[in-house]
Motif scaffolding. Structure first.
Motif, PDB file in Angstrom:
ATOM      1  N   ALA A  79      35.651  33.249  50.378  1.00  0.00           N
ATOM      2  CA  ALA A  79      34.423  33.567  51.115  1.00  0.00           C
ATOM      3  C   ALA A  79      33.497  32.360  51.214  1.00  0.00           C
ATOM      4  CB  ALA A  79      33.706  34.733  50.446  1.00  0.00           C
TER       5      ALA A  79
ATOM      6  N   LYS B 179      26.845  30.021  45.849  1.00  0.00           N
ATOM      7  CA  LYS B 179      27.117  31.232  45.073  1.00  0.00           C
ATOM      8  C   LYS B 179      25.824  31.774  44.464  1.00  0.00           C
ATOM      9  CE  LYS B 179      30.461  33.174  41.890  1.00  0.00           C
ATOM     10  NZ  LYS B 179      31.625  32.920  41.023  1.00  0.00           N
TER      11      LYS B 179
ATOM     12  N   THR C 291      23.265  32.765  47.969  1.00  0.00           N
ATOM     13  CA  THR C 291      23.642  33.641  49.089  1.00  0.00           C
ATOM     14  C   THR C 291      23.808  35.093  48.663  1.00  0.00           C
ATOM     15  OG1 THR C 291      25.986  33.188  48.700  1.00  0.00           O
ATOM     16  CG2 THR C 291      24.848  31.811  50.325  1.00  0.00           C
ATOM     17  N   THR C 292      23.646  35.964  49.666  1.00  0.00           N
ATOM     18  CA  THR C 292      23.887  37.394  49.493  1.00  0.00           C
ATOM     19  C   THR C 292      24.638  37.893  50.739  1.00  0.00           C
ATOM     20  OG1 THR C 292      22.872  39.534  49.051  1.00  0.00           O
ATOM     21  CG2 THR C 292      21.687  38.069  50.566  1.00  0.00           C
ATOM     22  N   THR C 293      24.995  39.177  50.802  1.00  0.00           N
ATOM     23  CA  THR C 293      25.796  39.688  51.925  1.00  0.00           C
ATOM     24  C   THR C 293      25.205  40.958  52.481  1.00  0.00           C
ATOM     25  OG1 THR C 293      27.250  40.986  50.482  1.00  0.00           O
ATOM     26  CG2 THR C 293      27.938  38.737  50.986  1.00  0.00           C
TER      27      THR C 293
ATOM     28  N   GLU D 146      32.244  37.047  58.214  1.00  0.00           N
ATOM     29  CA  GLU D 146      33.618  37.351  57.791  1.00  0.00           C
ATOM     30  C   GLU D 146      34.133  38.533  58.597  1.00  0.00           C
ATOM     31  OE1 GLU D 146      33.565  37.925  53.580  1.00  0.00           O
ATOM     32  OE2 GLU D 146      32.353  36.118  53.232  1.00  0.00           O
TER      33      GLU D 146
ATOM     34  N   ILE E 251      31.194  41.388  57.633  1.00  0.00           N
ATOM     35  CA  ILE E 251      30.345  40.978  56.503  1.00  0.00           C
ATOM     36  C   ILE E 251      29.661  39.667  56.861  1.00  0.00           C
ATOM     37  CG2 ILE E 251      30.316  40.313  54.073  1.00  0.00           C
ATOM     38  CD1 ILE E 251      32.822  42.087  53.719  1.00  0.00           C
TER      39      ILE E 251
ATOM     40  N   ARG F 104      27.415  36.604  55.238  1.00  0.00           N
ATOM     41  CA  ARG F 104      27.108  36.006  53.933  1.00  0.00           C
ATOM     42  C   ARG F 104      26.205  34.791  54.165  1.00  0.00           C
ATOM     43  NH1 ARG F 104      29.862  36.526  49.148  1.00  0.00           N
ATOM     44  NH2 ARG F 104      31.566  37.531  50.273  1.00  0.00           N
TER      45      ARG F 104
END
Length: 1295
Positions: A229, A289, A292-294, A327, A339, A341
Motif C-alpha cells: 500500500a 505510515k 497517513t490514514t484511509t 487503491e 480505498i 490513502r
C-alpha cells in the motif's frame, strides 16, 4: 592506422562550448556580441613535456573535443616465424596462406594484404569496417598462427557476466582479443576458464576477464519488504520520487508494479549508493505510515476504468495533485470498494477528483436494424468517421447481429453523437429498403457470372447491394438492399434469371481427352468461335488433371441439341483426320524426302492434305509418321516409298506366315524381330495389326538383305511351327468329363504318354465341342489318335443290364434321380433305367458307350456295396443347437455329407420342447467311447456336457450354468439326428457334428472393465466376435455382474476366452496408467499473468504441455477461483509443468519499468519499417518497449519493461543506437540548411560584414601588425626563396 574524420556543426559547437567554460586571460564582460580571444578560437597544439610534468591548461582544451570514429580502419599485426602455421616460403602468395586469406576475405568482407619480413615473419594488414576487421583478425589468428592456451580462475557466479546476454559479451571479448574462450557449463563445478590463442591475445583476454570479476565483487543487493500500500508514495507520481533517489544515489531501485502483488523492493548497485537509497526509502515509508490514514468509498464497477485512466495515468495525476494514493480492486474482482490513502487534510480533494473522474464518461445506446449498420458506417467508414472526427472522445461500437449501437464518452459529446446517428438512421429508413429472395444455391454462381459480371451489372444498373451467401453456408437466401424501386427491379431480374436457368438442360458429351486441346484451339480461339455460334450454351471442359472425357453443355434445350450435333460433327472430322501410318524409311534418304528447303515434303503435305512428322536428325528412329484421312495417308505413304525406291535398290517382299505365330516371332517387346532387322542391314519387317487375321508379313530393304531376312524369318517360323503344332478335334460335351476322368486321371495318362498339351473348352467358349491339342507334331498326332479312339468308342452305343436288389432302387432314384445324374455326367452321358415304381423287378438297363457303361456298372456296384454296409447312427444334440450345427442354408451339414459320403437327417422341430433332457442315457456306447477318449476337442465338450459321459447322472448343463431338475431317461425325438452310411464314415460324421455344437463358458471380468471391452458403439465386442467367430454376452449394467458369457464352437470359445483375458490384462494395465496420469495439481497464479503464461496463440502453454506431457486447464470466466490452474498428468510431469509455470510467474514478477530519454528524431529509425527493428530488439533483450504517442507532452520519453538486467542492456543498446543515428540526423539537417536557397534563410539586418573577429591576437600586440596577405614575403609561393626581414611573434619562418 588510417582514419577519416568528419567535423559536424554539432561537434564544432560542442568544442566551442567546451572552450567557453575555460577561464580566459582578460576579464571581458559577457554580452550578446561576445568576441572570443585568439587563444580560445585557436588553441595551440599540446607540446610533449617531461615525464613528470602536468599537462598544460590548453592541452585539456583539446582533450574536450570528442573524437569522431572512422568508418574504415586498418590494423597491422606481425606473426613471428616460430608461430607461423605454414612455413613454406617457396610458394609465398600462392600456397595455403593465400587460400586461407582469400577464404577469410570472402567470409568477412575485409581486405587482407600479406608481406614477408627479413626474419621470415609474416606481416598482415587488414582494412575494412571495424566489425569486419575484428572478425577477420580472429580468423587469421586461428588459421595462420599456432595456438597456445592458458586458464584463469574466477568465482563461478561471475561466469555469467563474462558470457553476457545471449553470449554477446563473450563474442565481443573473443573478437577483441582474437582468442577462443571456453567457459564450463553451469552443471560443471569447475571455476576455471580456458583461453586459446596467441600469447598476446591470451594476456589481453585474461586481463579483461579479471576486470569483469573485480567489478562484480564491488556490487551489492538489498531487498526490502514494505507493505504494498505504501509503494506509490515511495515511487511517487509518475515515478518521480524513485527516479530522484536513483539519480542522487546512483543505485538502481526496482519497485514491483501495481499489478504484481509483491511487497519486496530490490535495490542494486555499489555498496555505498545502495546504503543511501535504503535509508531514503525507509524514511519515506516510516513517515507515510505515521501520517497517513484511509477512507473507503463505493463506486460502480463499470466506472472504475475511468478512475484508473489509460495506463493508470489518472491515478498518477490524483497522486501528483493531492499526494493521495487510490487503491483499486482488481478488474476481475466483483468488489466496488475503492480505498484512498493519504494525509487527512488531503483526502477530501482526492475524493472529489475520484468522483469527478467516475462521472466524466457516460454510455448510451441507439437502436437501428442490423442490416442498416453498414450504411450508417458508410463506405470505408466515411459517415461514422465524420462523427468521430468532430467528437474524438466518443467511442462508437457496432455489434454483429445486434440492433443496438453503443456510444461511450463525455456526456455532452455522447448526446451530440447520439443525435447525429439518429438523424442518419431516419434519413436511411426514409430512402432505403430491403428484400430477401429464395433461389436454389446451384444457380448462384450463374447469377454472379464470370468474374462477377452479371451481379455487378445488376448492382450498377439498379443502385442496390446484393448479398449472395457463400457456398459453405448452404443457403438459398439472397438479400437485396438499396433504393426501394431499385430493390424491386433487381428482385424481378434475379427471379427471371433463375426461372430461365430452371428451364435449361444439361447434356454430357463423351469426347476423348486428346481432342480437347484441339477443339479449344490456341489461346481458346476455336472454342470462342463455337461459343459465339451458340451464345446461349455454356460449354465446360474438364480439368486436364482429372483425365475425364466428359464435356458438359448447358443452356436452352434446342440450342444444346444443336451445339451437341455440331460438336459431334467436329469430333467425327477430327477422328477421320487423326488416322496415322508409320512409314519406316532409311535414315540416309530422309533429306531427299524433305527436299531442298523442304520443297518435297511441303508438296506432299499440300497435295495429300496430311501431316507428316519426321524424326529429329540426332534421333535413332527411322519411322516417318503420316497423320490425316486414311486415303490421304496411304497416298502420302506411296509417294514417300516411291522416292525411296528411286534413290536406291529397295525391294519389297511379302511372306505368308500363320497369324498365330506372329507374336512368338516378334518376341518380348519386339526383341526377336529387331535382332533380325539389325543383322540384315537394317531392313524393315512389318507385321499386320493384331486381330486383323492377315498372314502377310512385309519385308522392305536392299535386295540381298531382304532375301537374307526372308530366309531367317521363314526358318524361325518353321521352328516355331514345329514346337507349336496344333490340331483340333470335336467331341460331344457330355464325353468331356469321361475323357478327363475323376480328378483328371484319364487325360493325365494321355499327356504323360505323348507329351502333348490337351485343352478342353471353358464354359465361356462358344464352341463347346472343340478340343485343341498343342505340341510337337508327332506328339500331337499320337495324342489325337488316342483321343479319337476313345471318342469312337464313346460313339459306339451299346445296351447292357445288371441286377440290383429292389430295396436299393429308392437310393438311386431319390431326390429326383440325383445319384443317376451324377453317374451320367461322370461316365459320358450313360443312361441308367430303373424299373418303374410298383414293378417287382431287379433288372437295371444301362445304355451308352461300351467303356462308359462298364465304368457306370462298376460305380453302381460300389454304391450298392456301401448301402449293404450302411448303418444308421443316432447323434443326440439338443434341438436349440440344430440351426447352429446346420449353418447358413445348411452349408455345414452339406460339407460333412460330402466329406464323409453319408446321409444326415435332422428331426422335425418340437415347438413345445423344454430344456435339454435325457441326453446321457440315449447315447450309444460308441459315442461315449469317443467322448471318453480324451482327444481334443471332446475334452472341453465333455466338461460342459458331463451328462454325456455319465448316463445316470442327475446333473445337467444348462445355458446359464444352472442345475436343472431330474430329467427323463428317454431321449427326445426332436434332439435325435440320424446319420446313415458306412459305419466308420457315420462315426466320423457324428464326431464332426458334435464338434459343431456350441458351448458356453463364463469368464470373470471386473464389471468396471465391461464398457471398455464393449468399445465405442459396440465396436470392440463386435471385433472380438468376428475375429473368434463366437457370441459374447455382456451382462446389463443394472445387474452389476462380473460374468461374461462366450458361446461358440469348442476351439473358437477357447481362443476367445484367452483373447478376452489378454484384453482384460491390457485394460487393467491401461487403468493403472490412467490412474497415474490422472494425478491433479492445483497452482495458484494471479489471473493477470494468465495471458503471458498462455502466450501468443497459445504458443507458451502448448510448449509446456508438450514438454511435460500434461493437460493444463485454466479457469473459465465464471469460475469462483480465477487464480487456480489445474495440471493433470503423471505426478513427476505435473510437478515439472508447475515449476515451469512458476518460473514464468517469477520472471514476470521481477520485471521493472524504466524511462529513458531518446531524441524523438531517431524514434522512427529505432522502430524500423513496420516495427520490424523494434520487434527484433524486444525479442533479443526480452523486454517490452513503449514509445510516446504523437503529440505527447514529452516526446523523448521511452518506457522499457522487463527484468532489471534485460532492461539495463536494452537501454544501453538504444542509447548507442541514438548516438549512432544522431550523427546521421545532424549531418542531414546541416546539409539541408546548406541546401536552402538564400530566399528561405531568416532575413537579418544587412550591414557591413565584420568577418571573424578575435581579441588579443598576436598581430594586435605592441610593435606588431597584422600580416599582409598580398605580400609574397609574408605568404611566399612554394618553390621561391625569400629573404626573411625580421623575426616576429609568429616565430622564425621555416621552409
Amino acid at each position: 592506422m588510417s582514419s577519416v574524420a568528419v567535423l559536424t556543426p554539432e561537434s564544432f559547437a560542442e568544442h566551442r562550448s567546451g572552450l567557453r567554460d575555460e577561464e580566459t586571460r582578460g576579464g571581458v564582460p559577457e554580452d550578446e556580441a561576445y568576441i572570443p580571444t585568439y587563444l580560445e578560437a585557436f588553441p595551440p597544439l599540446p607540446e610533449k613535456g617531461t615525464p613528470g610534468e602536468k599537462s598544460s591548461e590548453l592541452t585539456g582544451v583539446w582533450n574536450k573535443i570528442r573524437p569522431i570514429k572512422s568508418s574504415v580502419i586498418t590494423q597491422v599485426f606481425h606473426v613471428p616465424l616460430e608461430e607461423r602455421r605454414y612455413k613454406d616460403n617457396s610458394q609465398f602468395g600462392e600456397g595455403d596462406e593465400a587460400k586461407v586469406c582469400v577464404d577469410i576475405m570472402q567470409k568477412t568482407g575485409a581486405h587482407i594484404e600479406l608481406s614477408l619480413a627479413k626474419d621470415q615473419g609474416l606481416s598482415i594488414m587488414v582494412t575494412g569496417k571495424l566489425d569486419s576487421v575484428m572478425k577477420a583478425r580472429k580468423e587469421i589468428v586461428a588459421r595462420l598462427q599456432t595456438q597456445a592456451s592458458a586458464t584463469v580462475t574466477i568465482p563461478k557466479e561471475h561466469h555469467r557476466f563474462v558470457i553476457g546476454k545471449n553470449g554477446e559479451k563473450l563474442q565481443e571479448l573473443e573478437l577483441k582479443t582474437a582468442t577462443k574462450i571456453n567457459i564450463p557449463r553451469p552443471e560443471d563445478p569447475s571455476n576455471q576458464i580456458k583461453i586459446t590463442g596467441t600469447k598476446e591475445g591470451i594476456e589481453k583476454a585474461r586481463h579483461e576477464i579479471l576486470l569483469i570479476s573485480a567489478e562484480q565483487d564491488k556490487r551489492a543487493v538489498e531487498r526490502l519488504n514494505l507493505e504494498k500500500a505504501f509503494h506509490p508514495f515511495i515511487a511517487g507520481a509518475f515515478n518521480k520520487v524513485v527516479q530522484e533517489i536513483m539519480q542522487e544515489t546512483g543505485a538502481r531501485i526496482n519497485i514491483p508494479p501495481p499489478s504484481v502483488n509483491k511487497d519486496e523492493i530490490i535495490i542494486t548497485g555499489e555498496k555505498e549508493p545502495v546504503s543511501q537509497a535504503l535509508l531514503r526509502i525507509r524514511k519515506i515509508y516510516e513517515d507515510k505510515k505515521r501520517k497517513t490514514t484511509t477512507i473507503s468509498v463505493e463506486v460502480k464497477k463499470s466506472q472504475h476504468k475511468y478512475i484508473i485512466g489509460p495506463k493508470g495515468n489518472t491515478l498518477q495525476e490524483i497522486l501528483d495533485a493531492t499526494g493521495v494514493s487510490v487503491e483499486m480492486p482488481p478488474l476481475e474482482s466483483s468488489s466496488e470498494t475503492i480505498i484512498l490513502r493519504g494525509e487527512p487534510d488531503k483526502l477530501g480533494p482526492a475524493l472529489t477528483q475520484v468522483y469527478a473522474k467516475a462521472k466524466s464518461v457516460m454510455v448510451a445506446e441507439v437502436t437501428a436494424p442490423a442490416w442498416l449498420h453498414r450504411f450508417i458506417i458508410g463506405k470505408k467508414g466515411q459517415n461514422i468517421g465524420r462523427i468521430t472526427q468532430q467528437l474524438p472522445k466518443v467511442h462508437i461500437e457496432f455489434t454483429d447481429g445486434d440492433e443496438k449501437i453503443t456510444l461511450e464518452g463525455p456526456t455532452e459529446e455522447v448526446e451530440l453523437a447520439q443525435a447525429q446517428i439518429q438523424e442518419i438512421i431516419r434519413d436511411l429508413l426514409s430512402r432505403m429498403d430491403y428484400t430477401e429472395v429464395l433461389i436454389d444455391q446451384r444457380f448462384h454462381r450463374h447469377l454472379i457470372g464470370k468474374n462477377g459480371a452479371n451481379i455487378n451489372r445488376i448492382k450498377e444498373q439498379h443502385k442496390v447491394s446484393v448479398r449472395i451467401p457463400p457456398d459453405n453456408e448452404k443457403s438459398n437466401l439472397i438479400r437485396i438492399e438499396g433504393d426501394p424501386q431499385g430493390v424491386q427491379l433487381a428482385r424481378k431480374e434475379l427471379l427471371e434469371m433463375a426461372a430461365r436457368m430452371e428451364n435449361e438442360r444439361t447434356k454430357d458429351l463423351i469426347i476423348e481427352q486428346r481432342f480437347h486441346r484441339t477443339i479449344i484451339g490456341q489461346k481458346g480461339e476455336k472454342i470462342k468461335e463455337i461459343r459465339d455460334k451458340f451464345p446461349e450454351v455454356i460449354i465446360n471442359f474438364p480439368d486436364p488433371s482429372q483425365k475425364s472425357d466428359i464435356v458438359q453443355l448447358r443452356g436452352p434445350k434446342n440450342e444444346v441439341e444443336k451445339c451437341a450435333k455440331y460438336l459431334q460433327k467436329v469430333i467425327a472430322e477430327l477422328i477421320e483426320n487423326s488416322f496415322s501410318i508409320p512409314v519406316p524409311i532409311f535414315k540416309q534418304f530422309h533429306k531427299n524426302i524433305i527436299g531442298k528447303g523442304g520443297a518435297n515434303i511441303k508438296k506432299i503435305r499440300e497435295e495429300t492434305n496430311t501431316k507428316i512428322d519426321l524424326p529429329t536428325e540426332n534421333s535413332n528412329s527411322e519411322v516417318i509418321l503420316i497423320t490425316g484421312k486414311k486415303a490421304n495417308c496411304e497416298g502420302a505413304r506411296d509417294r514417300i516409298l516411291a522416292i525411296q525406291r528411286e534413290l536406291a535398290n529397295i525391294k519389297e517382299v511379302d511372306v505368308s506366315i500363320p497369324a498365330k505365330l506372329h507374336n512368338s516371332l516378334i518376341g518380348a517387346k519386339g526383341r526377336l524381330v529387331r535382332s533380325i532387322m539389325e543383322e540384315c542391314g537394317g531392313v524393315h519387317i512389318h507385321f499386320p495389326s493384331e486381330g486383323s487375321g492377315s498372314d502377310k508379313v512385309t519385308i522392305r530393304g536392299p535386295g540381298e538383305e531382304v532375301e537374307k531376312a526372308k530366309r531367317q524369318l521363314l526358318q524361325l517360323a518353321e521352328e516355331k511351327q514345329i514346337n507349336n503344332y496344333s490340331v483340333e478335334l470335336h467331341a460331344k460335351p457330355e464325353y468331356h468329363k469321361f475323357l478327363i476322368g475323376r480328378g483328371g486321371a484319364n487325360i493325365r495318362k494321355v499327356r504323360d504318354r505323348t507329351g502333348a498339351r490337351i485343352i478342353f473348352p471353358t464354359p465361356e467358349d462358344k464352341d463347346q465341342e472343340l478340343i485343341t491339342i498343342v505340341g510337337k507334331e508327332d506328339a500331337v498326332w499320337q495324342a489325337q489318335h488316342e483321343l479319337e479312339n476313345l471318342i469312337r468308342n464313346l460313339d459306339n452305343v451299346i445296351e447292357d443290364w445288371m441286377m440290383v436288389d429292389p430295396k436299393y432302387h429308392r437310393h438311386f432314384v431319390a431326390r429326383r434321380g440325383h445319384v443317376l445324374r451324377e453317374i451320367a455326367e461322370e461316365y459320358g452321358g450313360v443312361t441308367v433305367s430303373f424299373p418303374r415304381t410298383g414293378v417287382q423287378s431287379d433288372r437295371v438297363i444301362l445304355k451308352g458307350a461300351k467303356d462308359c457303361v462298364e465304368a457306370a456298372k462298376r460305380r453302381i456296384l460300389e454304391i450298392i456295396s456301401d448301402l449293404e454296409a450302411q448303418v444308421v447312427l443316432e447323434c443326440i444334440i439338443p434341438q436349440r443347437f440344430h440351426r447352429v450345427v446346420m449353418g447358413a442354408k445348411g452349408y455345414k451339414v452339406q460339407q460333412i455329407t460330402r466329406d464323409h459320403d453319408v446321409l444326415i437327417k435332422f428331426p422335425e422341430r418340437d415347438d413345445n420342447s423344454g430344456l435339454y433332457a435325457g441326453v446321457a442315457k440315449s447315447l450309444s456306447s460308441q459315442t461315449l467311447k469317443v467322448l471318453q477318449t480324451g482327444n481334443s476337442p471332446f475334452q472341453l465338450l465333455a466338461l460342459h456336457f458331463p451328462c454325456l459321459l455319465s448316463p445316470g447322472s442327475e446333473a445337467q448343463s444348462q445355458e446359464n450354468g444352472d442345475v436343472s431338475p431330474e430329467l427323463d431317461s428317454a431321449p427326445r425325438k426332436c434332439d435325435t439326428i440320424l446319420i446313415s452310411g458306412r459305419k466308420e464314415k457315420c462315426e466320423a460324421a457324428r464326431a464332426a457334428l458334435l464338434a459343431l455344437v456350441p458351448i458356453t463358458v463364463d469368464v470373470d471380468v471386473p464389471f468396471d472393465l465391461h464398457r471398455y471391452i464393449i468399445g465405442q458403439k459396440g465396436a470392440g465386442i463386435r471385433k472380438m466376435m468376428e475375429e473368434y467367430e463366437v457370441n459374447i454376452s455382456v451382462p446389463q449394467p443394472e445387474q452389476q455382474s462380473d460374468i461374461i458369457k462366450i458361446t461358440g464352437l469348442v476351439p473358437n470359445v477357447e481362443r476367445a476366452r484367452v483373447g478376452l483375458l489378454e484384453r482384460v490384462k491390457e485394460l487393467q494395465a491401461e487403468q493403472e496408467d490412467r490412474a497415474l496420469r490422472g494425478f491433479k495439481l492445483m497452482v495458484s497464479v494471479e489471473p493477470k499473468y494468465h495471458p503471458k503464461i498462455i502466450g501468443k496463440k497459445g504458443a507458451v502453454i502448448s510448449q509446456i504441455r508438450k514438454d511435460h506431457d500434461v493437460t493444463i486447464q485454466f479457469p473459465d470466466k465464471g469460475d469462483e477461483n480465477q487464480d487456480l490452474i489445474t495440471i493433470t498428468g503423471y505426478e513427476k510431469n505435473a510437478e515439472g509443468a508447475r515449476d515451469a509455470i512458476l518460473k514464468i510467474v517469477s520472471d514476470l514478477e521481477e520485471m521493472v519499468s524504466e524511462d529513458v530519454r531518446l531524441d524523438h528524431r531517431v524514434h522512427a529509425r529505432i522502430i524500423g519499417g513496420r516495427g520490424k527493428a523494434i520487434r527484433k530488439l524486444m525479442e533479443e533483450f526480452r523486454v517490452d518497449i513503449r514509445f510516446p504517442q504523437p503529440g505527447s507532452s514529452d516526446p523523448d520519453r521511452v518506457t522499457v519493461t522487463g527484468l532489471p538486467e534485460n532492461v539495463d542492456d536494452a537501454i544501453d543498446h538504444m542509447l548507442n543506437l541514438e548516438e549512432e543515428y544522431m550523427m546521421d540526423v545532424v549531418e542531414t539537417e546541416t546539409m539541408a540548411a546548406y541546401m536552402k536557397p538564400p530566399s528561405r534563410l531568416e532575413e537579418e539586418p544587412r550591414g557591413p560584414a565584420k568577418g571573424f573577429v578575435v581579441r588579443d591576437a598576436p598581430w594586435n600586440a605592441s610593435g606588431n601588425k597584422a600580416p599582409d596577405v598580398s605580400s609574397a614575403e609574408e605568404f611566399p609561393v612554394f618553390g621561391t626563396g625569400v629573404v626573411p626581414k625580421q623575426t616576429s611573434v609568429w616565430g622564425p619562418k621555416k621552409y
